[in-house]
Design a protein around this motif. Structure first.
Motif, PDB file in Angstrom:
ATOM      1  N   ARG A  98       0.758  -1.183   0.183  1.00 18.79           N
ATOM      2  CA  ARG A  98       0.039  -0.115  -0.153  1.00 18.79           C
ATOM      3  C   ARG A  98       0.806   1.267  -0.126  1.00 18.79           C
ATOM      4  NH1 ARG A  98      -5.156   0.521   4.163  1.00 18.79           N
ATOM      5  NH2 ARG A  98      -5.780  -1.133   2.684  1.00 18.79           N
ATOM      6  N   LYS A 138      -0.073  10.141  -5.665  1.00 23.08           N
ATOM      7  CA  LYS A 138      -0.685  11.287  -6.512  1.00 23.08           C
ATOM      8  C   LYS A 138      -0.099  12.253  -6.797  1.00 23.08           C
ATOM      9  CE  LYS A 138      -5.382   9.946  -4.699  1.00 23.08           C
ATOM     10  NZ  LYS A 138      -6.097  10.116  -3.703  1.00 23.08           N
ATOM     11  N   ASP A 170      -2.066  -3.017  -3.601  1.00 23.24           N
ATOM     12  CA  ASP A 170      -3.247  -2.511  -2.769  1.00 23.24           C
ATOM     13  C   ASP A 170      -3.281  -1.179  -3.126  1.00 23.24           C
ATOM     14  OD1 ASP A 170      -4.725  -3.722  -0.529  1.00 23.24           O
ATOM     15  OD2 ASP A 170      -4.177  -1.846   0.165  1.00 23.24           O
ATOM     16  N   THR A 213     -10.876  -9.151  -7.249  1.00 19.59           N
ATOM     17  CA  THR A 213     -11.421  -8.961  -5.882  1.00 19.59           C
ATOM     18  C   THR A 213     -12.788  -8.528  -6.176  1.00 19.59           C
ATOM     19  OG1 THR A 213      -9.225  -8.305  -5.263  1.00 19.59           O
ATOM     20  CG2 THR A 213     -10.855  -7.712  -3.735  1.00 19.59           C
ATOM     21  N   SER A 266     -12.149   9.838  -2.210  1.00 18.39           N
ATOM     22  CA  SER A 266     -11.491  10.658  -1.179  1.00 18.39           C
ATOM     23  C   SER A 266     -12.316  11.836  -1.085  1.00 18.39           C
ATOM     24  CB  SER A 266     -10.184  10.779  -0.864  1.00 18.39           C
ATOM     25  OG  SER A 266      -9.499  11.084  -2.010  1.00 18.39           O
ATOM     26  N   ASN A 350     -10.813  -3.801   3.148  1.00 15.87           N
ATOM     27  CA  ASN A 350     -10.570  -4.432   4.142  1.00 15.87           C
ATOM     28  C   ASN A 350     -11.023  -3.785   5.682  1.00 15.87           C
ATOM     29  OD1 ASN A 350      -8.963  -6.774   3.526  1.00 15.87           O
ATOM     30  ND2 ASN A 350      -7.445  -5.459   2.424  1.00 15.87           N
TER      31      ASN A 350
HETATM   32  P1  NDP Z   1      -7.315   1.780  -5.274  1.00 16.53           P
HETATM   33  O1  NDP Z   1      -6.541   2.742  -4.721  1.00 16.53           O
HETATM   34  O2  NDP Z   1      -7.608   1.318  -6.583  1.00 16.53           O
HETATM   35  O3  NDP Z   1      -8.755   2.584  -4.519  1.00 16.53           O
HETATM   36  C1  NDP Z   1      -9.100   3.029  -3.474  1.00 16.53           C
HETATM   37  C2  NDP Z   1     -10.400   3.826  -3.544  1.00 16.53           C
HETATM   38  O4  NDP Z   1     -10.736   4.327  -2.067  1.00 16.53           O
HETATM   39  C3  NDP Z   1     -10.175   5.053  -4.474  1.00 16.53           C
HETATM   40  O5  NDP Z   1     -11.648   5.214  -5.067  1.00 16.53           O
HETATM   41  C4  NDP Z   1      -9.887   6.134  -3.481  1.00 16.53           C
HETATM   42  O6  NDP Z   1     -10.315   7.689  -3.811  1.00 16.53           O
HETATM   43  C5  NDP Z   1     -10.708   5.955  -2.277  1.00 16.53           C
HETATM   44  N1  NDP Z   1     -10.310   6.353  -0.954  1.00 16.53           N
HETATM   45  C6  NDP Z   1      -8.866   6.327  -0.418  1.00 16.53           C
HETATM   46  N2  NDP Z   1      -9.037   7.127   0.772  1.00 16.53           N
HETATM   47  C7  NDP Z   1     -10.215   7.213   1.022  1.00 16.53           C
HETATM   48  C8  NDP Z   1     -10.720   7.955   2.119  1.00 16.53           C
HETATM   49  N3  NDP Z   1      -9.943   8.410   3.190  1.00 16.53           N
HETATM   50  N4  NDP Z   1     -12.000   8.262   2.241  1.00 16.53           N
HETATM   51  C9  NDP Z   1     -12.809   7.785   1.195  1.00 16.53           C
HETATM   52  N5  NDP Z   1     -12.372   7.170   0.130  1.00 16.53           N
HETATM   53  C10 NDP Z   1     -11.055   7.055   0.032  1.00 16.53           C
HETATM   54  O7  NDP Z   1      -7.649   0.629  -4.018  1.00 16.53           O
HETATM   55  P2  NDP Z   1      -7.971  -0.679  -4.339  1.00 16.53           P
HETATM   56  O8  NDP Z   1      -9.365  -0.488  -4.958  1.00 16.53           O
HETATM   57  O9  NDP Z   1      -7.085  -1.956  -4.634  1.00 16.53           O
HETATM   58  O10 NDP Z   1      -8.452  -1.102  -2.469  1.00 16.53           O
HETATM   59  C11 NDP Z   1      -9.426  -0.699  -2.003  1.00 16.53           C
HETATM   60  C12 NDP Z   1      -9.730  -1.641  -0.711  1.00 16.53           C
HETATM   61  O11 NDP Z   1      -9.898  -3.003  -1.044  1.00 16.53           O
HETATM   62  C13 NDP Z   1      -8.693  -1.344   0.184  1.00 16.53           C
HETATM   63  O12 NDP Z   1      -9.039  -1.431   1.610  1.00 16.53           O
HETATM   64  C14 NDP Z   1      -7.614  -2.702   0.002  1.00 16.53           C
HETATM   65  O13 NDP Z   1      -6.938  -3.300   1.088  1.00 16.53           O
HETATM   66  C15 NDP Z   1      -8.813  -3.618  -0.272  1.00 16.53           C
HETATM   67  N6  NDP Z   1      -8.595  -5.008  -1.255  1.00 16.53           N
HETATM   68  C16 NDP Z   1      -7.978  -4.408  -2.293  1.00 16.53           C
HETATM   69  C17 NDP Z   1      -7.370  -5.749  -3.094  1.00 16.53           C
HETATM   70  C18 NDP Z   1      -7.070  -5.868  -4.442  1.00 16.53           C
HETATM   71  O14 NDP Z   1      -6.997  -6.660  -4.967  1.00 16.53           O
HETATM   72  N7  NDP Z   1      -6.764  -4.496  -4.981  1.00 16.53           N
HETATM   73  C19 NDP Z   1      -7.703  -7.217  -2.428  1.00 16.53           C
HETATM   74  C20 NDP Z   1      -8.304  -7.138  -1.376  1.00 16.53           C
HETATM   75  C21 NDP Z   1      -8.619  -6.196  -0.540  1.00 16.53           C
HETATM   76  P3  NDP Z   1      -9.244   8.502  -4.806  1.00 16.53           P
HETATM   77  O15 NDP Z   1      -9.432   8.097  -5.991  1.00 16.53           O
HETATM   78  O16 NDP Z   1      -9.797   9.853  -4.447  1.00 16.53           O
HETATM   79  O17 NDP Z   1      -8.094   8.494  -4.064  1.00 16.53           O
END
Ligand code: NDP
Length: 450
Positions: A98, A138, A170, A213, A266, A350
């Motif tokens: 991450r 970013k 991640d 996922t 976010s 998660n």
């Molecule tokens: P990404 O980085 O692709 O996406 C994350 C998303 O969450 C973006 O839309 C981001 O917005 C948003 N975000 C980040 N911080 C915040 C915040 N503080 N408040 C609201 N929204 C927020 O990550 P993933 O999709 O890969 O992962 C998302 C979740 O899924 C995590 O918890 C990760 O651990 C879990 N996960 C991921 C896996 C995978 O295969 N990728 C596998 C299993 C679990 P913005 O675009 O503005 O940054």
């Protein structure tokens, strides 16, 4: 003597807090597992005698290191890198990476702990780990991101390997970052090996890894609804996030005929009362994956309402799938969802639901599927990527999708085996925790005190 939950759980958690002060996320992750595993150990006192749970709450190893790199202006930047190798009881360490500003060790400890049980649930031979850095991709140029990834790998390479620890992506670390890290590892080791998963498909990556996922989450939802005699078609669904997990959840939901009302990032959330369709999803992918812009742009493009600084849980729905980040569903959000008639909550991200929120869902009879069961599809296909790399072959999309379906169905069965309660309510949290625990615990019992 038979242990009473409060007799044993309370001092156990006090010990955890004392040894890990201020680590809220880690306390939460341990509590969520211990509350189910401690009573279960009454039937299996050997686990208690061998202090399996105590051993599992101490990571095998935690590596913290400095990452120094030069930005485009020539200025020297310093970040902190981490790798928590939690348990290799049933296979080499495996877990995501991450890259987010302000990343704290306690979050990684919690996620690595969770990962061990999740990986066990998939039925594949993978231990648990998690890592990352307090680096914010970013606003950084391609060159800066590449340079950072190379410097991060320069140190991490000493601690990983295809039979030791196999990191994946991640939040903030997608295929681009994994590929840069892979390139650096290859250069350093002079070896082409399956040391990372989530690579580009032309050099050892697996088909459907990036979708896995999200797709897996929807396959789990289908299993859950089918078991409860309900249909997914036409159901209004609220999704948070617009990253890799969220947009592939949305894609599969559209594909099976559900109505997706929201996505978020976010900065806020977007509401689409008509339901997001394929055209809008394609625009979303371009905006988030290619242009890395905010959802405000998407809302403007389609004349949709954007709610700055808000989360989508106020929108009435039957199913909620948080797919963004940890602790994004509070107790108040849970109250709102229940009041609005939500019948199922699946954790795509998660630890997205706060402890009090989970308790409220379960008390209200809402179906609640925890992350370790709902989002295990990603790591399952990562496991399949490892197998393909070892066998030096590539499975087709169809073969992988079938395997993913099988894994999610098997996880659902395991949750039922240990989670079905007398009143017919399926406690997916308990089912996933106990089932994930048993495999790891049995391996630890067999391997002795190591
Ligand atoms: P990404 O980085 O692709 O996406 C994350 C998303 O969450 C973006 O839309 C981001 O917005 C948003 N975000 C980040 N911080 C915040 C915040 N503080 N408040 C609201 N929204 C927020 O990550 P993933 O999709 O890969 O992962 C998302 C979740 O899924 C995590 O918890 C990760 O651990 C879990 N996960 C991921 C896996 C995978 O295969 N990728 C596998 C299993 C679990 P913005 O675009 O503005 O940054």
């Amino acid at each position: 003597m038979k242990a009473c939950l409060s007799d044993e759980l309370k001092p156990f958690m006090e010990g955890i807090k004392e040894r890990n002060p201020g680590e809220k996320e880690f306390h939460q992750a341990v509590f969520e597992v211990a509350r189910d595993v401690i009573p279960f150990m009454d039937k299996n006192p050997r686990y208690r005698e061998l202090r399996i749970l105590e051993r599992l709450t101490e990571a095998d190893r935690i590596i913290i290191f400095r990452v120094t790199w030069e930005d485009d202006s020539g200025a020297i930047q310093t970040n902190r890198g981490f790798r928590v190798q939690h348990s290799n009881a049933i296979g080499p360490y495996k877990g995501g990476t991450r890259f987010v500003p302000g990343l704290q060790l306690c979050v990684l400890k919690a996620l690595a702990f969770e990962q061990t049980f999740k990986n066990s649930l998939t039925g594949l031979p993978m231990g648990g780990a998690k890592g990352g850095a307090n680096f914010n991709p970013k606003g950084r140029s391609e060159r800066e991101i590449m340079h950072f990834c190379q410097q991060y790998m320069l140190e991490l390479a000493r601690h990983i390997g295809p039979n030791i620890d196999i990191p994946a992506g991640d939040v903030g670390a997608g295929q681009r970052e994994i590929s840069y890290m892979f390139g650096q590892y290859k250069r350093m080791s002079n070896e082409f090996s399956g040391v990372l998963t989530g690579k580009g498909v032309s050099f050892g990556g697996s088909l459907i890894r990036k979708e896995a996922t999200g797709y897996g989450c929807v396959y789990m939802l289908q299993n859950v609804l089918e078991y409860h005699g309900k249909k997914l078609e036409g159901q209004p669904v609220v999704v948070s996030g617009s990253g890799n997990v969220a947009l592939h959840v949305v894609e599969k939901l559209i594909n099976v005929g559900a109505k997706v009302l929201t996505v978020s990032d976010s900065k806020g959330f977007v509401l689409d009362q008509k339901g997001i369709d394929d055209t809008k999803l394609n625009a979303l992918k371009e905006i988030k994956f290619e242009r890395h812009e905010s959802l405000e742009v998407f809302a403007k493009m389609f004349g949709l309402e954007f709610f700055p600084g808000q989360r989508p849980w106020q929108v009435p729905c039957k199913i909620a799938i948080p797919c963004a980040i940890q602790n994004e569903v509070s107790k108040a959000d849970a109250e709102r969802l229940i009041l609005n008639g939500c019948m199922a909550v699946l954790e795509g991200a998660n630890l997205p639901c706060e402890r009090e929120a989970v308790e409220l869902f379960m008390r209200a009879g809402v179906i609640f599927v925890p992350a370790k069961a709902a989002n295990a599809g990603g790591v399952a296909v990562s496991g399949m990527e490892m197998t393909q790399n070892s066998m030096r072959l590539s499975w087709t999309r169809k073969q992988l999708d079938e395997r993913l379906h099988e894994v999610m169905a098997r996880i659902h069965e395991k949750c039922l085996q240990y989670g079905l309660e007398g009143n017919g309510y399926v406690n997916y949290r308990k089912g996933a925790n106990i089932s994930g625990f048993i495999k790891v615990a049995d391996a630890m019992v067999s391997c002795g005190v190591v």
